[in-house]
Design an enzyme around this catalytic site. Sequence first.
Site, short mmCIF file in Angstrom:
data_model
loop_
_atom_site.label_atom_id
_atom_site.label_comp_id
_atom_site.label_asym_id
_atom_site.label_seq_id
_atom_site.Cartn_x
_atom_site.Cartn_y
_atom_site.Cartn_z
N GLY A 45 -37.41 98.63 -12.34
CA GLY A 45 -38.59 98.74 -13.21
C GLY A 45 -38.48 99.54 -14.49
CB CYS B 206 -38.05 95.64 -16.79
SG CYS B 206 -38.65 95.76 -15.13
N GLY C 242 -36.48 99.15 -17.12
CA GLY C 242 -35.84 98.46 -18.25
C GLY C 242 -36.77 98.20 -19.43
P1 5GP Z 1 -32.63 98.74 -20.63
O1 5GP Z 1 -31.33 99.42 -20.93
O2 5GP Z 1 -32.91 97.60 -21.54
O3 5GP Z 1 -33.78 99.69 -20.53
O4 5GP Z 1 -32.47 98.14 -19.16
C1 5GP Z 1 -31.50 97.22 -18.82
C2 5GP Z 1 -31.70 96.78 -17.39
O5 5GP Z 1 -32.98 96.17 -17.20
C3 5GP Z 1 -30.75 95.69 -16.90
O6 5GP Z 1 -29.46 96.17 -16.63
C4 5GP Z 1 -31.48 95.17 -15.68
O7 5GP Z 1 -31.26 95.98 -14.55
C5 5GP Z 1 -32.93 95.31 -16.07
N1 5GP Z 1 -33.49 94.00 -16.47
C6 5GP Z 1 -33.00 93.11 -17.36
N2 5GP Z 1 -33.79 92.03 -17.47
C7 5GP Z 1 -34.83 92.24 -16.64
C8 5GP Z 1 -35.98 91.46 -16.29
O8 5GP Z 1 -36.25 90.39 -16.81
N3 5GP Z 1 -36.80 92.01 -15.36
C9 5GP Z 1 -36.53 93.21 -14.77
N4 5GP Z 1 -37.37 93.64 -13.83
N5 5GP Z 1 -35.48 93.97 -15.09
C10 5GP Z 1 -34.63 93.47 -16.01
#
Ligand code: 5GP
Length: 344
Positions: free
Chosen positions: A179, A184, A181
């Site tokens: 959660g 996300c 991300g």
């Molecule tokens: P960020 O660095 O962008 O904050 O987080 C990256 C991470 O977000 C990814 O490695 C993955 O675990 C998560 N993530 C990527 N796409 C999605 C999505 O569509 N839904 C959710 N719940 N998590 C995602």
Amino acid sequence: MRIEEELKLDYSDVLFRPKRSTLRSRKDVNLLRTYRFKYSKNEWSGTPIMAANMDGVGELGIAEILNEYGMITCLTKQHDVKKIKQNKKVKSMFQNIAISIGIKKEDFQNLDKIMKEFNFFKFICIDVANGYSEHFTSFIKSVRDKYPTKTIIAGNVVTADMTQELVLSGADIVKVGIGPGSVCTTRIQTGVGYPQLSAVIECADAAHGLGAHIIADGGCTCPGDVAKGFGGGADFVMLGGMLAGHDEGNGKLVKSNGSKFIEFYGSSSDIANKKHYGGLSDYRSSEGRTVRVKYRGKIKDTILNILGGVRSSCTYVGAPSLKQLSKCTTFVRVSNQYNDTFAK
Ligand code: 5GP
């Protein structure tokens, strides 16, 4: 129903407390780490920051640059033999590439084909949104049985009990984060999640007790957050949004009001589901959003900015190397992370 009263923290809830230090310059800080993995027994040395297996980030063009800095790229699940073959440099960067798969039969078949063709790859990333299912742990066991010498990354989970379970099922490295991300929407769609810094601290402790490692995955918004992940005990920090918007990601460039943007979306967003799986099934809802990231040019500049920030965190807390950062870390709880008067 039960309520856990203990406070759980996000990166934005804390800051590093500065400490007296003998370091002269951030130049003297060593960010290299060497790990030996629990089951594969492989040794890896590098800068333990990873690109997430998301479109526009987990790409071979990104891997080429990250590899120069000893950083790992988790390729997206869409990288099959054909797609990998298109990159001629792939063999030279095998140490810093992870092959990603889900837990379907076709994913296993794709893995088998890739490993048959490119046996030199060392990392397999078994990635699902919810790492709490029995099917997931049995899938990890079967990959472990078939590939005893490969380093298995598995996730995502956010609690110590499940970290241990994944390690005992054969994972060398557990990926932590549900959660947090940038794209996300799980917390909005489902109400499920766990503040990321606490998840990292608790899961790192559980994994290290078993001789395994963890990745702090998601939720980093700035170099300081990356440092906080390491300070909390993460062995690796994985980034999606912070590495999006660059030339090497090959994303769609759009112009609007004289500015350039690159489209970036979650792996379980509508757009990703349409692109890769022909749309969402009726019983599922999208758990990712689509955003336009300001075009940021070459990824090299972003990498240098992140590494500079982490080095500086180390000097502020008196850690001569990244390895010592968590030992030198005292977090102070804050109600305000930074002054954003001119940040918007
Ligand atoms: P960020 O660095 O962008 O904050 O987080 C990256 C991470 O977000 C990814 O490695 C993955 O675990 C998560 N993530 C990527 N796409 C999605 C999505 O569509 N839904 C959710 N719940 N998590 C995602």
